[in-house]
Structures are given as structure tokens and as C-alpha cells.
Design a protein around this motif. Structure first.
Motif, mmCIF file in Angstrom:
data_model
loop_
_atom_site.group_PDB
_atom_site.id
_atom_site.type_symbol
_atom_site.label_atom_id
_atom_site.label_comp_id
_atom_site.label_asym_id
_atom_site.label_seq_id
_atom_site.Cartn_x
_atom_site.Cartn_y
_atom_site.Cartn_z
ATOM 1 N N MET A 209 0.854 -1.173 0.000
ATOM 2 C CA MET A 209 0.000 0.000 0.000
ATOM 3 C C MET A 209 0.897 1.233 0.000
ATOM 4 O O MET A 209 1.761 1.384 0.872
ATOM 5 C CB MET A 209 -0.903 0.027 1.229
ATOM 6 N N VAL A 210 0.684 2.101 -0.980
ATOM 7 C CA VAL A 210 1.512 3.284 -1.165
ATOM 8 C C VAL A 210 0.669 4.529 -0.916
ATOM 9 O O VAL A 210 -0.388 4.711 -1.527
ATOM 10 C CB VAL A 210 2.097 3.339 -2.591
ATOM 11 N N ARG A 211 1.162 5.385 -0.033
ATOM 12 C CA ARG A 211 0.488 6.666 0.228
ATOM 13 C C ARG A 211 1.384 7.798 -0.247
ATOM 14 O O ARG A 211 2.424 8.066 0.349
ATOM 15 C CB ARG A 211 0.208 6.824 1.720
ATOM 16 N N LEU A 218 6.983 8.950 -0.580
ATOM 17 C CA LEU A 218 5.912 7.961 -0.656
ATOM 18 C C LEU A 218 6.025 7.074 0.576
ATOM 19 O O LEU A 218 7.117 6.658 0.948
ATOM 20 C CB LEU A 218 6.048 7.109 -1.924
ATOM 21 N N SER A 219 4.902 6.804 1.217
ATOM 22 C CA SER A 219 4.904 5.945 2.412
ATOM 23 C C SER A 219 4.351 4.580 2.070
ATOM 24 O O SER A 219 3.305 4.449 1.424
ATOM 25 C CB SER A 219 4.065 6.571 3.525
ATOM 26 N N LEU A 220 5.084 3.533 2.519
ATOM 27 C CA LEU A 220 4.599 2.166 2.430
ATOM 28 C C LEU A 220 4.133 1.753 3.828
ATOM 29 O O LEU A 220 4.744 2.131 4.826
ATOM 30 C CB LEU A 220 5.713 1.224 1.964
ATOM 31 N N TYR A 221 3.048 0.981 3.894
ATOM 32 C CA TYR A 221 2.480 0.608 5.190
ATOM 33 C C TYR A 221 2.682 -0.874 5.474
ATOM 34 O O TYR A 221 2.443 -1.729 4.617
ATOM 35 C CB TYR A 221 0.996 0.970 5.247
ATOM 36 N N GLY A 222 3.128 -1.158 6.699
ATOM 37 C CA GLY A 222 3.471 -2.512 7.096
ATOM 38 C C GLY A 222 2.303 -3.310 7.640
ATOM 39 O O GLY A 222 1.185 -2.795 7.808
ATOM 40 N N PRO A 223 2.540 -4.572 7.975
ATOM 41 C CA PRO A 223 1.465 -5.474 8.417
ATOM 42 C C PRO A 223 0.869 -5.147 9.776
ATOM 43 O O PRO A 223 -0.191 -5.677 10.119
ATOM 44 C CB PRO A 223 2.146 -6.848 8.428
ATOM 45 N N THR A 224 1.508 -4.288 10.568
ATOM 46 C CA THR A 224 0.905 -3.925 11.855
ATOM 47 C C THR A 224 0.161 -2.598 11.788
ATOM 48 O O THR A 224 -0.438 -2.170 12.776
ATOM 49 C CB THR A 224 1.979 -3.841 12.966
ATOM 50 N N SER A 225 0.192 -1.934 10.647
ATOM 51 C CA SER A 225 -0.614 -0.724 10.472
ATOM 52 C C SER A 225 -2.080 -1.128 10.360
ATOM 53 O O SER A 225 -2.411 -2.310 10.207
ATOM 54 C CB SER A 225 -0.183 0.027 9.218
ATOM 55 N N ASP A 245 8.552 2.925 13.422
ATOM 56 C CA ASP A 245 7.490 2.837 14.420
ATOM 57 C C ASP A 245 6.595 1.624 14.176
ATOM 58 O O ASP A 245 5.427 1.630 14.570
ATOM 59 C CB ASP A 245 6.643 4.118 14.431
ATOM 60 N N ALA A 246 7.129 0.616 13.501
ATOM 61 C CA ALA A 246 6.418 -0.636 13.229
ATOM 62 C C ALA A 246 5.220 -0.460 12.308
ATOM 63 O O ALA A 246 4.447 -1.393 12.118
ATOM 64 C CB ALA A 246 5.974 -1.295 14.538
ATOM 65 N N ILE A 247 5.050 0.704 11.706
ATOM 66 C CA ILE A 247 3.861 0.958 10.907
ATOM 67 C C ILE A 247 4.179 1.235 9.442
ATOM 68 O O ILE A 247 3.579 0.651 8.542
ATOM 69 C CB ILE A 247 3.058 2.140 11.489
ATOM 70 N N GLN A 248 5.119 2.126 9.174
ATOM 71 C CA GLN A 248 5.333 2.547 7.803
ATOM 72 C C GLN A 248 6.807 2.752 7.505
ATOM 73 O O GLN A 248 7.654 2.740 8.398
ATOM 74 C CB GLN A 248 4.579 3.854 7.523
#
Length: 323
Positions: A209-211, A218-225, A245-248
Motif C-alpha cells: 500500500m503506497v500513500r 511515498l509511504s509504504l504501510y506494514g502489516p501492523t498498520s 514505528d512498526a507501521i510505515q
């Protein structure tokens, strides 16, 4: 295939005259005593401004606060708090809006909620004018405002907006007196995820997922987001990397190939506009065979059980289209 965007209603005015605001603030601040320290052996601290009647003690990021048994005028300062409250059948009288939008998200399907500033900068006068009996905020965002908020109404803070959304949802539900209902909502999310996984069997399919933040980030989001956890819950795999921060994790357009996956989801405010796909992705079409636009109002901003079901709607539609 894209997902049709939601139309956002115009912002509702919330501020009255300066005199009215001052009067509201004075009334709110005088409706109770200042917060006290919890006594050893189970005594509870209590915020000022509590509504008359029965109360419950809620332990949160700032200690223990006495809140109304059934709060009726709730103000929320975090997207998760707004989504969770609505999902639990509580329509807040006021809510701070996310910094990347101007009004409350339409996907929630509620009206009559007055904006009270933004999530990063809540408007204390607007909050006081609403005469709330409960305020929900976040230590990582609103720590400096806690004492002022607590002088207006009983105030409960989740510790960290970046913490797992389900854990934060539990505290929010406790403050609202609806923990059992919250458990039911989470069970419904889990059941829906299992149904999607069983029907579409996406195991082995990678997804990113790209924001788009701006022209350089560009931010990618990890499995704990929030969204990442829902993608993982249906069996999709997010490629491993180090997550801040375990999120992105942020990348530059020059490093766009780091976002490669079988399926790439790009967040946008208009899912019908292909020009919102970052140029770096569009110019490397061969490396990105399947790119879909998804609505940022609930994939990013709308954290909570209501938004989760909307995200699962999109995931199900995308997987069906890929079949």
C-alpha cells in the motif's frame, strides 16, 4: 478497477460569539473540582467537569478518571476514537478532523458532529462550547492539552495513536461503557476476513500500500498498520522491510521499485482519477502490473471498526476482480 469515492459534506460551523464561548468555557470549568491523585489501594482520580450521576473509573494514559456511566455528549480528538464511537452507536457532539481533510469523513454516515479543530490542533473554545461530558484524546498528540481538557470534562487518553488499533479501541470502548459491543465488532471484522480468505485464497500474493505524501515522499504501510493488518488478515503478504514505528516506511520516487508487489494499492482522495497515481509508478508500468486506487478517507484516516469493514469491502472487490 477502482472504488468509487465518497463525497464529503461541507464543514459545519461550531463557534458562536466570543461572549458565548467564554461563558461556555467558564461553565464547563466550574462544573467540577480539579483532578486529584488516585489514593493508594484503589482510590480513583477524577477530572473536573464530570456529569452528575453514576460514574465509572477508567485507567488510561494519564491515570484514572471517573467518567459518566453512559456519556451523552462526547468529543473525540482522534480518527480511531471517532470511528469507534460511531461503530458503537455513539454519535459524538464534536470531533477533530484529520489534518489531510477538511471535514468529517462521509463513510461514517453520521451528521450533526461539529468539527473542533484538527487532530494536531484541537480548538479548546469550540470543545468547551459543546459542553461535553467526556473527551477522548491521545497522549502522543495532545499531552500538552490534557489539563485544559480535563478542566472542561472528564478526559481519557489512549497512549499512542500508532499503537495497534484494536488495543486502543478497547480503551475507547471502556470509556464509552460499551466493551461488549466492541468485542462484537472485532469478531465481525475477523469473521469477514476469514470469509474473504476462504473464498479468494490469496495466499502467496504480495501487496504494497503506497500513500503519496508529496513530490518527494511515498509511504509504504506494514502489516501492523491499520490497513496492513487487514490486508494480512485475508492472507495477502506484505514484502518484508524495516518499518518506522512498526507501521510505515518512507521512500523517494527514485526508489519506487522497492514498492513492487503483485498488487499495489495507492491511496487517493479521488479513486476515479488515474492521474493521482504517482508518476514514478505510472512511468514503470512493467514493474507494476496491477495498481489500484483506494480511498484515503478510510484506508488511512478512518481507523476503526467501521472503516475496517469498508477496507474489507474494497479488498473483497479487488480480489474478486483479480480472479
Amino acid at each position: 478497477m477502482t472504488v468509487r469515492p465518497l463525497r464529503v459534506p461541507r464543514r459545519t460551523a461550531v463557534l458562536g460569539s466570543a461572549t458565548a464561548l467564554a461563558a461556555a468555557l467558564m461553565t464547563a470549568c466550574s462544573s467540577g473540582s480539579a483532578e486529584t491523585e488516585a489514593a493508594a489501594g484503589g482510590g480513583a482520580a477524577s477530572d473536573a467537569g464530570g456529569a452528575a450521576g453514576a460514574t465509572r473509573s477508567v485507567v488510561h494514559a494519564r491515570g484514572t478518571t471517573a467518567v459518566p456511566e453512559d456519556p451523552q455528549r462526547v468529543v473525540v480528538l482522534e480518527p480511531l476514537e471517532l470511528d469507534t464511537a460511531v461503530g458503537l452507536g455513539v454519535t459524538p457532539v464534536g470531533a477533530a478532523v484529520a489534518g489531510n481533510i477538511t471535514t468529517l469523513p462521509e463513510y461514517l454516515g453520521v451528521t450533526g458532529v461539529a468539527p473542533v479543530g484538527t487532530v494536531p490542533e484541537p480548538d479548546l473554545e469550540a470543545i468547551a462550547a459543546l459542553a461535553p461530558d467526556l473527551v477522548l484524546g491521545t497522549e502522543t498528540r495532545h499531552a500538552k492539552l490534557y489539563d485544559q481538557l480535563a478542566s472542561i470534562a472528564p478526559t481519557v487518553f489512549i497512549a499512542d495513536h500508532a499503537a495497534p488499533w484494536r488495543e486502543n479501541m478497547g480503551l475507547i470502548a471502556e470509556a464509552l461503557g460499551r466493551s461488549e459491543e466492541a468485542a462484537d465488532l472485532l469478531e465481525a471484522v475477523d469473521a469477514r476476513s476469514e470469509e474473504i480468505a476462504a473464498e479468494h485464497a490469496p495466499s502467496g500474493t504480495t501487496v504494497n500500500m503506497v500513500r503519496p505524501r508529496d513530490e518527494t515522499t511515498l509511504s509504504l504501510y506494514g502489516p501492523t498498520s491499520f490497513a496492513g493488518s487487514l490486508l494480512a488478515s485475508v492472507g495477502l503478504s506484505i514484502p518484508e522491510r524495516e518499518w518506522a514505528d512498526a507501521i510505515q516506511s518512507d521512500i523517494s520516487p527514485e526508489n519506487i521499485l522497492e514498492a513492487q508487489a503483485d498488487l499495489v494499492l495507492v491511496t487517493t482522495t479521488d479513486v476515479e482519477d488515474p492521474t493521482t497515481i504517482p508518476a514514478a509508478i505510472a512511468q514503470n508500468a512493467e514493474a507494476f502490473p496491477d495498481v489500484r486506487l483506494v480511498d484515503t478517507s478510510y484506508w488511512v484516516s478512518g481507523v476503526g471498526p467501521v472503516g475496517a469493514q469498508r477496507v474489507l469491502d474494497d479488498i473483497e472487490a479487488i480480489l474478486a476482480d483479480r480472479s
